[in-house]
Scaffold this motif. Structure first.
Motif, mmCIF file in Angstrom:
data_model
loop_
_atom_site.group_PDB
_atom_site.id
_atom_site.type_symbol
_atom_site.label_atom_id
_atom_site.label_comp_id
_atom_site.label_asym_id
_atom_site.label_seq_id
_atom_site.Cartn_x
_atom_site.Cartn_y
_atom_site.Cartn_z
ATOM 1 N N SER A 48 0.831 -1.210 0.000
ATOM 2 C CA SER A 48 0.000 0.000 0.000
ATOM 3 C C SER A 48 0.865 1.260 0.000
ATOM 4 C CB SER A 48 -0.894 0.004 1.238
ATOM 5 O OG SER A 48 -0.101 0.236 2.397
ATOM 6 N N ASN A 49 0.225 2.376 -0.325
ATOM 7 C CA ASN A 49 0.928 3.659 -0.287
ATOM 8 C C ASN A 49 1.440 3.963 1.114
ATOM 9 O OD1 ASN A 49 0.558 4.122 -2.998
ATOM 10 N ND2 ASN A 49 -1.248 5.401 -2.725
ATOM 11 N N GLY A 50 0.675 3.573 2.126
ATOM 12 C CA GLY A 50 1.104 3.782 3.505
ATOM 13 C C GLY A 50 2.387 3.033 3.822
ATOM 14 N N GLU A 51 2.485 1.809 3.321
ATOM 15 C CA GLU A 51 3.699 1.011 3.540
ATOM 16 C C GLU A 51 4.889 1.621 2.790
ATOM 17 O OE1 GLU A 51 2.290 -3.531 4.135
ATOM 18 O OE2 GLU A 51 1.559 -2.558 2.303
ATOM 19 N N VAL A 52 4.637 2.144 1.582
ATOM 20 C CA VAL A 52 5.696 2.813 0.820
ATOM 21 C C VAL A 52 6.194 4.031 1.598
ATOM 22 C CG1 VAL A 52 6.180 4.175 -1.258
ATOM 23 C CG2 VAL A 52 4.956 2.012 -1.461
ATOM 24 N N GLU A 53 5.269 4.819 2.145
ATOM 25 C CA GLU A 53 5.641 6.007 2.917
ATOM 26 C C GLU A 53 6.447 5.633 4.153
ATOM 27 O OE1 GLU A 53 5.439 9.167 1.939
ATOM 28 O OE2 GLU A 53 4.666 8.309 0.074
ATOM 29 N N GLU A 54 6.111 4.514 4.788
ATOM 30 C CA GLU A 54 6.870 4.076 5.958
ATOM 31 C C GLU A 54 8.304 3.704 5.571
ATOM 32 O OE1 GLU A 54 6.917 0.764 9.524
ATOM 33 O OE2 GLU A 54 5.272 0.719 8.078
ATOM 34 N N LEU A 55 8.479 3.015 4.443
ATOM 35 C CA LEU A 55 9.824 2.668 3.976
ATOM 36 C C LEU A 55 10.632 3.934 3.693
ATOM 37 C CD1 LEU A 55 8.990 -0.274 1.527
ATOM 38 C CD2 LEU A 55 9.931 -0.452 3.843
ATOM 39 N N LYS A 56 10.002 4.908 3.052
ATOM 40 C CA LYS A 56 10.673 6.184 2.766
ATOM 41 C C LYS A 56 11.077 6.893 4.051
ATOM 42 C CE LYS A 56 8.509 7.846 -1.476
ATOM 43 N NZ LYS A 56 7.521 8.818 -1.931
ATOM 44 N N ARG A 57 10.161 6.899 5.032
ATOM 45 C CA ARG A 57 10.416 7.584 6.299
ATOM 46 C C ARG A 57 11.608 6.958 7.025
ATOM 47 N NH1 ARG A 57 9.623 6.239 11.129
ATOM 48 N NH2 ARG A 57 8.211 4.518 10.679
ATOM 49 N N ASN A 65 18.386 13.599 3.733
ATOM 50 C CA ASN A 65 17.933 13.931 2.379
ATOM 51 C C ASN A 65 19.017 13.729 1.325
ATOM 52 O OD1 ASN A 65 15.316 14.692 3.088
ATOM 53 N ND2 ASN A 65 16.035 16.695 3.752
ATOM 54 N N THR A 66 20.019 12.919 1.639
ATOM 55 C CA THR A 66 21.125 12.711 0.705
ATOM 56 C C THR A 66 20.639 12.173 -0.634
ATOM 57 O OG1 THR A 66 22.515 12.182 2.595
ATOM 58 C CG2 THR A 66 23.377 11.626 0.424
ATOM 59 N N TYR A 67 19.713 11.221 -0.599
ATOM 60 C CA TYR A 67 19.180 10.613 -1.816
ATOM 61 C C TYR A 67 17.660 10.594 -1.752
ATOM 62 C CZ TYR A 67 23.924 8.993 -2.481
ATOM 63 O OH TYR A 67 25.272 8.967 -2.647
ATOM 64 N N THR A 68 17.037 10.718 -2.913
ATOM 65 C CA THR A 68 15.602 10.503 -3.024
ATOM 66 C C THR A 68 15.417 9.019 -3.302
ATOM 67 O OG1 THR A 68 15.242 12.711 -3.913
ATOM 68 C CG2 THR A 68 13.521 11.073 -4.330
ATOM 69 N N VAL A 69 14.706 8.334 -2.419
ATOM 70 C CA VAL A 69 14.495 6.898 -2.588
ATOM 71 C C VAL A 69 13.051 6.673 -3.020
ATOM 72 C CG1 VAL A 69 14.585 4.632 -1.510
ATOM 73 C CG2 VAL A 69 16.232 6.387 -0.836
ATOM 74 N N ILE A 70 12.890 5.965 -4.128
ATOM 75 C CA ILE A 70 11.578 5.672 -4.687
ATOM 76 C C ILE A 70 11.355 4.160 -4.619
ATOM 77 C CG2 ILE A 70 10.115 5.800 -6.752
ATOM 78 C CD1 ILE A 70 11.942 8.205 -7.607
ATOM 79 N N PHE A 71 10.293 3.762 -3.946
ATOM 80 C CA PHE A 71 9.939 2.346 -3.861
ATOM 81 C C PHE A 71 8.798 2.098 -4.852
ATOM 82 C CE2 PHE A 71 11.896 3.271 0.196
ATOM 83 C CZ PHE A 71 12.715 2.168 0.394
ATOM 84 N N VAL A 72 9.012 1.157 -5.785
ATOM 85 C CA VAL A 72 8.010 0.850 -6.810
ATOM 86 C C VAL A 72 7.438 -0.535 -6.518
ATOM 87 C CG1 VAL A 72 7.601 0.556 -9.277
ATOM 88 C CG2 VAL A 72 9.325 2.206 -8.493
ATOM 89 N N PRO A 73 6.184 -0.577 -6.026
ATOM 90 C CA PRO A 73 5.571 -1.881 -5.745
ATOM 91 C C PRO A 73 5.285 -2.643 -7.043
ATOM 92 C CG PRO A 73 4.355 -0.083 -4.681
ATOM 93 C CD PRO A 73 5.323 0.523 -5.638
ATOM 94 N N ARG A 74 5.212 -3.949 -6.924
ATOM 95 C CA ARG A 74 4.846 -4.775 -8.079
ATOM 96 C C ARG A 74 3.363 -4.583 -8.362
ATOM 97 N NH1 ARG A 74 7.814 -9.501 -9.279
ATOM 98 N NH2 ARG A 74 7.210 -10.025 -11.370
ATOM 99 N N ASN A 75 3.001 -4.500 -9.621
ATOM 100 C CA ASN A 75 1.578 -4.328 -9.975
ATOM 101 C C ASN A 75 0.861 -5.641 -10.024
ATOM 102 O OD1 ASN A 75 1.786 -1.604 -10.149
ATOM 103 N ND2 ASN A 75 2.286 -1.612 -12.323
#
Length: 75
Positions: A48-57, A65-75
């Motif tokens: 879920s988007n909430g889980e993605v936000e938790e990984l980012k946090r 803020n050294t790197y922008t990390v993008i998590f792309v879930p499997r569709n």
């Protein structure tokens, strides 16, 4: 007195994500790519988007803020 900041390498961030963060959440990834200031993690699972936000946090708390990390879930 001057304080020097330690430079964080993208490999250090990738290793943390792949070896510590994802396994601690029961997740895995198919690949990780890095650019100049961006790291993209392609997950094996749909989350879920909430889980993605938790990984980012968590990643941001550890590396700032050294790197922008993008998590792309499997569709």
């Amino acid at each position: 007195m001057s304080v020097s900041k330690r430079f964080i390498l993208p490999d250090e961030v990738k290793a943390f994500i792949v070896q510590e963060l994802l396994p601690s959440k029961g997740l895995s990834c198919r690949s990780v790519e890095s650019g100049i200031r961006t790291i993209v993690v392609y997950l094996d699972e749909s989350i879920s988007n909430g889980e993605v936000e938790e990984l980012k946090r968590i990643t941001k708390e550890r590396f700032g803020n050294t790197y922008t990390v993008i998590f792309v879930p499997r569709n």
